[in-house]
Design a protein around this motif. Structure first.
Motif, short mmCIF file in Angstrom:
data_model
loop_
_atom_site.label_atom_id
_atom_site.label_comp_id
_atom_site.label_asym_id
_atom_site.label_seq_id
_atom_site.Cartn_x
_atom_site.Cartn_y
_atom_site.Cartn_z
N GLU A 146 47.68 77.31 -55.25
CA GLU A 146 46.63 76.60 -54.51
C GLU A 146 47.19 75.45 -53.68
OE1 GLU A 146 47.63 76.06 -57.49
OE2 GLU A 146 46.77 74.33 -58.50
N ARG A 195 46.07 69.63 -51.62
CA ARG A 195 47.37 69.11 -51.19
C ARG A 195 48.27 68.85 -52.40
NH1 ARG A 195 44.57 65.89 -46.81
NH2 ARG A 195 45.16 66.94 -44.89
N ASN A 196 49.54 69.09 -52.22
CA ASN A 196 50.54 68.81 -53.24
C ASN A 196 50.83 67.31 -53.26
OD1 ASN A 196 52.80 68.63 -54.86
ND2 ASN A 196 54.18 69.60 -53.36
N ASN A 241 51.55 65.71 -56.26
CA ASN A 241 52.44 65.39 -57.39
C ASN A 241 53.89 65.19 -56.95
OD1 ASN A 241 50.40 65.55 -59.18
ND2 ASN A 241 50.95 67.54 -60.02
N SER A 247 49.93 75.07 -68.79
CA SER A 247 48.82 75.16 -69.75
C SER A 247 48.57 76.61 -70.18
CB SER A 247 47.53 74.55 -69.18
OG SER A 247 47.75 73.84 -68.02
N PRO A 304 47.30 65.35 -61.52
CA PRO A 304 48.09 64.22 -61.04
C PRO A 304 48.15 63.04 -62.01
CG PRO A 304 46.75 65.09 -59.27
CD PRO A 304 46.33 65.82 -60.51
#
Ligand code: AMP
Ligand code: MG
Length: 393
Positions: free
Chosen positions: A182, A196-197, A199, A248, A296
């Motif tokens: 995603e 948006r990335n 992290n 996860s 995040p």
């Protein structure tokens, strides 16, 4: 499931053989010293005047005022030529070498000129106003200890003992991988169902402030073989690999299994904390791997409480865990208490106030926070005024 304390024990028990290097003095701030530093001189190196005034032979006069003859003027950096005898004095500047025969330096404020070479001492304050040779540091004294994180005041000490290329630990090279189909890079406008990335940028910023050397290694898809390729490449090139996401219980959370296939010894894969439960830690040879949850806030908090102290330890610094014991500013409660909770708080007016927090995706909460409150397992409520443990950010 491991408690946070058990998890940190495993992470901090790792042994490292991390390299060292010499750096120019001005690049040493933030670095971890890899050797003790000793003084090559005494500090102060000579008996030094602490004030602008007059070097006098008497430590005290029975009666004031008294008039003395000025026999010499001594600027800083100059060797005095004359010995002080009774009835004489030398005019002396702050930082200048005190002449032979001086008992104390009278401040200019306690005097007045009465002739070309005559000065009248009108009052006598108690101070000797001499910094004696070696009173701060003796030659050979250890002035800084191995393992210290160099702060600006330490840079001054290094300069004062002539340690112009201190030996420090090399900065760990940290490879950062985001995972998730995603994700799009921050410069793009996310399509429907994309985000948006954030992290990777957050981790790069966190790694820089340790300091360590971050390298962004891209977004890996939620797909085994492609993820494996990126992981293999990154494991080979870095001391530490940070992954976010994919740890996860979802159908596409491949990170733990791919790490295992890549030969990583997984030392744990969950911790009883909230947020951050599915955190993975492993090792392959001398490369250490943290698989952080994708949310995040989880990634942020786990970096602060686990990865940052780990990186410092790699470099030989044992960070003292700074925990404030301060009162909670309001009543606070939670429903479940099987995990330790990490709650973003604002420390102000001597108390901790939980900030508005919608859960582990709510990174904006941390823009308002300057501390993390630990709420221990088994505790569901804390009353206003109760003392709590907060780590400042
Ligand atoms: P995951 O741990 O992969 O299940 O991801 C948990 C949540 O964090 C999901 O909502 C993801 O979309 C989000 N997420 C994962 N990776 C990132 C990232 N690099 N930047 C921002 N959010 C992320
Ligand atoms: Mg994911």
């Amino acid at each position: 499931m491991l408690s946070f304390e058990e998890a940190t024990e495993i992470v901090f028990a790792q042994n490292f053989n991390h390299g060292v290097e010499r750096v120019p003095l001005h690049d040493s701030v933030g670095r971890i010293l890899a050797e003790d530093v000793f003084s090559d001189i005494e500090m102060p190196p000579f008996n030094k005047s602490a004030v602008d005034g007059y070097a006098c032979g008497s430590s005290i006069w029975p009666e004031l005022p008294v008039t003395l003859e000025i026999i010499e003027t001594i600027p800083a950096g100059v060797i005095p030529l004359k010995t002080i005898l009774d009835g004489h004095c030398s005019k002396i500047m702050t930082g200048a070498m005190v002449p032979e025969g001086t008992c104390r330096v009278v401040m200019v404020e306690d005097t007045e000129m009465t002739g070309e070479n005559l000065v009248r001492i009108s009052s006598q304050s108690k101070g000797i106003n001499i910094c004696y040779k070696g009173e701060d540091i003796k030659t050979g004294d250890r002035v800084l200890e191995k393992g210290l994180r160099v702060a600006p005041a330490h840079v001054a000490v290094l300069a004062s003992v002539g340690a112009t290329s201190p030996l420090v630990a090399k900065l760990p090279r940290v490879g950062i991988i985001s995972t998730g189909d995603e994700l799009v890079e921050p410069e793009l406008i996310p399509g429907i169902a994309q985000i948006r990335n954030s992290n990777a940028s957050q981790l790069i910023a966190q790694v820089k402030t340790v300091p360590a050397l971050p390298t962004y290694c891209g977004i890996a898809p939620d797909e085994g073989p492609e993820l494996r390729k990126i992981i293999d490449r990154t494991l080979a090139g870095y001391d530490v690999v940070l992954l976010t996401g994919g740890v996860s219980m979802g159908d596409f959370d491949f990170v733990p299994s791919v790490l295992q296939e890549a030969g990583v010894d997984i030392l744990f894969s969950s911790i009883a904390i909230q947020p951050g439960k599915p955190t993975v830690f492993g090792r392959r040879g001398n490369t250490f791997i943290f698989g952080l949850p994708g949310n995040p806030v989880s990634s942020f908090v786990l970096f602060e409480i686990l990865v940052r102290p780990f990186l410092l330890r790699m470099m030989g610094n044992i960070p003292a865990p700074v925990m404030l014991k301060i009162p909670l500013g309001v009543d606070y409660s939670r429903r479940k208490s099987v995990r330790k909770s990490m709650i973003p708080v604002m420390i102000r007016d001597g108390a901790a106030f939980p900030v508005e927090y919608h859960g582990s995706a709510h990174i904006n909460a941390y823009t308002m926070a300057n501390g993390i409150l630990d709420m221990e397992i088994g505790i569901t409520g804390i009353s206003k005024g109760e003392l709590v443990n907060v780590r400042p950010l």
